[in-house]
Design an enzyme around this catalytic site. Structure first.
Site, PDB file in Angstrom:
ATOM      1  N   GLU A 112       0.619  -1.429  -0.447  1.00 39.13           N
ATOM      2  CA  GLU A 112       0.012   0.104  -0.007  1.00 39.13           C
ATOM      3  C   GLU A 112       0.490   1.191  -0.296  1.00 39.13           C
ATOM      4  OE1 GLU A 112      -2.020  -0.391   3.529  1.00 39.13           O
ATOM      5  OE2 GLU A 112      -2.555  -2.021   3.358  1.00 39.13           O
ATOM      6  N   LYS A 114       2.349   4.829   1.588  1.00 32.27           N
ATOM      7  CA  LYS A 114       2.739   4.653   2.907  1.00 32.27           C
ATOM      8  C   LYS A 114       2.155   6.278   3.333  1.00 32.27           C
ATOM      9  CE  LYS A 114       5.883   5.592   6.597  1.00 32.27           C
ATOM     10  NZ  LYS A 114       5.899   6.601   7.120  1.00 32.27           N
ATOM     11  N   ASP A 116       1.734  10.378   4.007  1.00 28.71           N
ATOM     12  CA  ASP A 116       2.065  10.844   4.985  1.00 28.71           C
ATOM     13  C   ASP A 116       1.591  11.568   6.508  1.00 28.71           C
ATOM     14  OD1 ASP A 116       4.552  12.399   6.166  1.00 28.71           O
ATOM     15  OD2 ASP A 116       4.919  13.026   4.703  1.00 28.71           O
ATOM     16  N   TYR A 225      -6.348   1.245   7.186  1.00 26.91           N
ATOM     17  CA  TYR A 225      -5.486  -0.116   6.601  1.00 26.91           C
ATOM     18  C   TYR A 225      -5.520  -1.028   7.471  1.00 26.91           C
ATOM     19  CZ  TYR A 225      -1.967   3.327   8.703  1.00 26.91           C
ATOM     20  OH  TYR A 225      -2.106   3.924   9.901  1.00 26.91           O
ATOM     21  N   LYS A 313      10.771   3.304   1.922  1.00 26.66           N
ATOM     22  CA  LYS A 313      10.883   3.901   1.804  1.00 26.66           C
ATOM     23  C   LYS A 313      11.186   5.436   0.063  1.00 26.66           C
ATOM     24  CE  LYS A 313       9.950   6.582   5.962  1.00 26.66           C
ATOM     25  NZ  LYS A 313      10.457   7.702   6.583  1.00 26.66           N
ATOM     26  N   CYS A 407      26.025  43.234  12.538  1.00 27.69           N
ATOM     27  CA  CYS A 407      24.384  42.859  12.231  1.00 27.69           C
ATOM     28  C   CYS A 407      23.509  42.860  11.886  1.00 27.69           C
ATOM     29  CB  CYS A 407      23.764  42.762  13.972  1.00 27.69           C
ATOM     30  SG  CYS A 407      22.448  42.622  14.314  1.00 27.69           S
ATOM     31  N   CYS A 410      20.579  45.140  13.861  1.00 35.44           N
ATOM     32  CA  CYS A 410      21.040  46.545  15.013  1.00 35.44           C
ATOM     33  C   CYS A 410      22.310  47.775  14.878  1.00 35.44           C
ATOM     34  CB  CYS A 410      21.188  45.825  16.291  1.00 35.44           C
ATOM     35  SG  CYS A 410      22.333  44.833  16.549  1.00 35.44           S
ATOM     36  N   CYS A 423      25.922  38.278  16.811  1.00 34.62           N
ATOM     37  CA  CYS A 423      26.165  40.022  16.912  1.00 34.62           C
ATOM     38  C   CYS A 423      26.740  39.499  18.349  1.00 34.62           C
ATOM     39  CB  CYS A 423      24.356  40.263  16.817  1.00 34.62           C
ATOM     40  SG  CYS A 423      23.678  41.588  17.055  1.00 34.62           S
ATOM     41  N   CYS A 429      20.078  44.563  20.533  1.00 27.59           N
ATOM     42  CA  CYS A 429      19.630  43.978  19.365  1.00 27.59           C
ATOM     43  C   CYS A 429      18.078  44.017  19.307  1.00 27.59           C
ATOM     44  CB  CYS A 429      20.339  42.972  19.166  1.00 27.59           C
ATOM     45  SG  CYS A 429      19.966  42.370  17.729  1.00 27.59           S
TER      46      CYS A 429
HETATM   47  S1  IVH Z   1       1.213   0.093   8.974  1.00 27.17           S
HETATM   48  C1  IVH Z   1       2.059  -2.391  12.459  1.00 27.17           C
HETATM   49  N1  IVH Z   1       0.415   1.544   6.238  1.00 27.17           N
HETATM   50  O1  IVH Z   1       3.603   4.652   9.208  1.00 27.17           O
HETATM   51  C2  IVH Z   1       1.833  -1.758  11.247  1.00 27.17           C
HETATM   52  N2  IVH Z   1       0.775   2.509   8.353  1.00 27.17           N
HETATM   53  O2  IVH Z   1       6.430   4.663   9.711  1.00 27.17           O
HETATM   54  C3  IVH Z   1       1.361  -0.360  11.332  1.00 27.17           C
HETATM   55  N3  IVH Z   1       1.551   5.249   7.374  1.00 27.17           N
HETATM   56  O3  IVH Z   1       2.659   4.998  12.136  1.00 27.17           O
HETATM   57  C4  IVH Z   1       1.282   0.347  10.791  1.00 27.17           C
HETATM   58  N4  IVH Z   1       0.209   4.957   5.953  1.00 27.17           N
HETATM   59  O4  IVH Z   1       1.052   5.973  10.325  1.00 27.17           O
HETATM   60  C5  IVH Z   1       0.523   1.313   7.735  1.00 27.17           C
HETATM   61  N5  IVH Z   1      -0.702   2.142   4.334  1.00 27.17           N
HETATM   62  C6  IVH Z   1      -0.210   2.061   5.935  1.00 27.17           C
HETATM   63  C7  IVH Z   1       0.663   3.124   6.594  1.00 27.17           C
HETATM   64  C8  IVH Z   1       0.695   3.271   7.211  1.00 27.17           C
HETATM   65  C9  IVH Z   1       0.972   4.833   6.608  1.00 27.17           C
HETATM   66  C10 IVH Z   1       2.410   5.330   8.882  1.00 27.17           C
HETATM   67  C11 IVH Z   1       1.701   5.490  10.183  1.00 27.17           C
HETATM   68  C12 IVH Z   1       2.787   4.264  10.727  1.00 27.17           C
HETATM   69  C13 IVH Z   1       3.286   5.220   9.980  1.00 27.17           C
HETATM   70  C14 IVH Z   1       4.967   4.232   9.980  1.00 27.17           C
END
Ligand code: IVH
Length: 673
Positions: A112, A114, A116, A225, A313, A407, A410, A423, A429
């Site tokens: 899946e 990840k 952010d 998820y 990542k 500076c 000031c 400074c 300042c």
């Molecule tokens: S699974 C035990 N799935 O990434 C498994 N986490 O670095 C727990 N995150 O704290 C997480 N997308 O907040 C999972 N598709 C995804 C995710 C995901 C983002 C985040 C999650 C976790 C952090 C870990």
């Protein structure tokens, strides 16, 4: 003819269905006008029959009054984090370990994106959303139920007749779509306010508002998820479990893939990497999970992460742009920080127009000049960094950056100490004064609420405050004459200042902003001397004799209290009613067999978190440092140690593995005889 209750329920069902189509599937079937009409009909009917308003009604998303603070919530299932990998090889190594441990030739995965964002835990009882909490430390989070209710993609009620368990705990990620992020930031910029650095910060701020009305103004979204509780209904694989979530009406990641082997997961990563810039939300990699639950169980987990999943990542994003100018900002210690002002460049959906060059030596080392082309990197929510200058053939370069002799705020002379230019203006300042005031009131120091950057700037610019003690002379009338103050906020601030007049010694010491005196050293000083007066009179040699206080800190403390201006400010604070609480000195210190020994921790320990390891070492008098040097006595290495281990080996620093570390601790626990 339907009863009012039936009519209400029918309208709610209709709206829920369209919410799901719009927010979960992005496939609206009706126009916004039609939707609004249903919504208004419901509101009107509920006004007529207020007794029939139910908490799961779509009109009840934004409710409740602002909270004084968030309640802490103990998670039913601890929220684990993930180990990260950056290369295909290390992901293959993960797969090999998994297959070896399971004794299987082939293991399939679920992959899946990840997201952010921010991790949350949602609880549904009998299909109703009853509680939502942030991740916190994984065990205890904050109750943000009211704020989560404002997220339109989150169903307040699960779809009836879909077979959801009576008690359901779901894990998901709250985030903000890029389009909403840009729109909000644009609004902030137009109002002269500081925009957010990235969608994650904005989402985090929005989710942690005490007033749900404010959260509701920030369009957040969510994806789910995982679900944690096991029942007979739970399918045997992660991939199918997520499908269950969808069938119950919860939003799930649309982009995900069942991968018969790790190679397909690697291909998914490449594919996502290519799609990344075109997505309407931020992802920072993919998550690869062993698909079968029985295998997940068999693999188990470490203290804070599962052994059956990893985050793979993406590399940090880098773009080229040009340096328009090099500005210099002045901080509270007087340190001058060169900042590269850049031609705005979009780095993965975020416009970057400045990057810190850290200090004058760094500018010289990277040889960055106005007009140069540079490579800028944005990694997660870290401030963008200039990686390097890029040579452009045939270009005419401008003159090298000259460290300012004065500076920029000031005009006082500057002096260089190590790589940093300072400074010398101190209290004359205004930049330093603003910085010191911000530091004094900050959470880690005196923790005085209601004094933001803007207010402090007004105090200084209007010359109401010329040093720290002037804070205690402010009157309500003076505040009311300033921009942004009303009766209530002015009263609150005066009250906050009044309440801050009895600080404990370490906080006050931190607040003074003595160079090199952070929270740890402040505690050491407070515990050693007990009173501010004694610290004021301490001589350098005496200070230096204290364990943990080196020559630099001793010199800095001594010179701070030798400076007449500083003494005057402290005396004035006393006259204005500031009374620093004294500390009772420990009668007899507990035995400290590790006193004077320094440790560095690296990698993951199986039986304790790093924080626990740190506490154990500190309880025996040892210190934990963040980097390895010749002076380090021991490096404690868990699994997957970082570069610190290599450094320890090159410097011949003894390395303790976890079992040796535990034995070492027990050897050093003093007998209580
Ligand atoms: S699974 C035990 N799935 O990434 C498994 N986490 O670095 C727990 N995150 O704290 C997480 N997308 O907040 C999972 N598709 C995804 C995710 C995901 C983002 C985040 C999650 C976790 C952090 C870990």
């Amino acid at each position: 003819m339907a009863t009012p209750q039936q009519q209400l329920e029918a309208l709610r069902q209709t709206i829920r269905r369209h919410d799901e189509l719009y927010y979960v599937h992005s496939r609206p079937e009706i126009s916004d006008e039609e939707y609004d009409k249903h919504y208004k009909d419901l509101q009107r009917l509920e006004e007529q029959f207020p007794d029939f308003i139910t908490p799961d009604s779509p009109t009840q998303r934004v409710g409740g009054t602002p909270l004084p603070q968030f309640q802490k919530i103990q998670h039913e299932f601890s929220l684990l984090s993930l180990d990260s990998e950056m290369t295909e090889d290390s992901v293959r190594a993960f797969d090999e370990r998994v297959r070896r441990e399971l004794g299987e030739e082939r293991v399939s995965y679920s992959a899946e994106p990840k997201f952010d964002g921010l991790s949350v835990e949602l609880t549904y009882d009998h299909g109703l959303f009853v509680c939502g909490a942030t991740r916190g430390d994984g065990t205890i989070g904050e109750d943000v139920t009211h704020n989560l209710r404002t997220i339109r993609a989150l169903p307040l009620k699960l779809k009836e007749g879909t077979g959801f368990p009576a008690h359901l705990v779901v894990r998901g990620e709250v985030f903000m779509k890029l389009s909403d992020f840009h729109q909000l930031n644009q609004g902030l910029t137009e109002m002269g306010e500081e925009p957010f650095a990235n969608p994650r910060n904005l989402a985090s701020g929005a989710l942690r508002q005490l007033d749900p009305q404010l959260t509701a103004k920030r369009p957040l979204t969510i994806t789910c998820y995982d679900f944690m509780n096991e029942g007979q209904e739970k399918p045997s694989t992660h991939f199918d479990a997520v499908l269950c979530l969808e069938s119950w009406g919860l939003p799930i990641p649309q982009l995900r893939q069942h991968c018969p082997s790790i190679e397909e997961a690697l291909a998914f990563h490449r594919d996502m990497g290519e799609q990344r810039d075109a997505l309407h939300f931020e992802i920072d990699g993919i998550v690869i999970k062993v698909n079968r639950f029985d295998w997940q169980k068999q693999l188990g987990e470490k203290s804070r992460s599962p052994r059956w999943a990893i985050a793979y990542k993406f590399p940090a994003r880098k773009e080229l742009t040009k340096v328009r100018a090099i500005a210099v900002s002045v901080g509270r210690t007087g340190a001058l920080t060169p900042i590269a002002m850049l031609d705005p460049v979009d780095i993965g959906g975020v416009t970057v127009s400045r990057a810190s060059l850290h200090n004058v030596e760094e500018v010289a080392r990277k040889d960055v000049r106005v007009g140069d082309t540079v490579k800028v990197e944005r990694a997660g929510d870290v401030i963008p960094d200039i990686v390097e200058r890029v040579e452009v053939s045939g270009e005419q370069r401008s003159q090298p950056f000259l460290p300012p002799e004065h500076c920029p705020v000031c005009q006082s002379h500057t002096i260089q100490e190590g790589p940093i230019l300072y400074c010398t203006g101190q209290t004359v300042c205004s930049a330093q004064l603003k910085g010191s005031l911000e530091h004094y009131v900050s959470k880690g120091a005196m923790n005085i609420d209601g004094l933001g950057k803007k207010t402090i700037a007004q105090f200084v610019d209007e010359e109401l405050v010329k040093n720290l003690s002037d804070l205690y002379t402010l009157t309500k009338e003076q505040l009311l004459a300033l921009d942004g103050f009303a009766e209530k906020s002015a009263t609150q601030l005066i009250q906050g200042l009044e309440e801050s007049k009895q600080p404990v010694l370490p906080r006050f010491l931190i607040g003074l902003g003595i160079r090199h005196v952070g929270s740890h050293i402040a505690k050491v000083l407070a515990q050693h001397y007990g009173t501010l007066k004694k610290i004021q009179h301490a001589q350098r040699e005496e200070l230096q004799a204290i364990h943990e206080i080196g020559s630099e800190i001793a010199a800095s403390v001594e010179s701070f209290f030798q400076e007449e201006r500083n003494l005057q400010v402290i005396q004035r604070m006393r006259n204005l009613g500031v009374h620093v609480e004294e500390i009772e000195l420990a009668a007899k210190e507990s035995p400290q067999p590790l006193a004077g020994k320094s440790f560095v921790l690296t990698g993951t320990l199986e039986d304790m978190t790093r924080e626990e390891a740190k506490l154990k070492i500190e309880a025996l008098g040892g210190r934990v440092m963040s980097s390895v040097s010749k002076k380090t006595d021991y490096v404690v290495a868990g699994t997957e140690p970082g570069s610190k281990l290599e450094k320890a080996q090159t410097l011949n620093v003894p390395v303790l593995e976890e079992s040796a570390f535990k034995a070492f601790l027990s050897e050093n626990i003093p007998s209580t005889a």
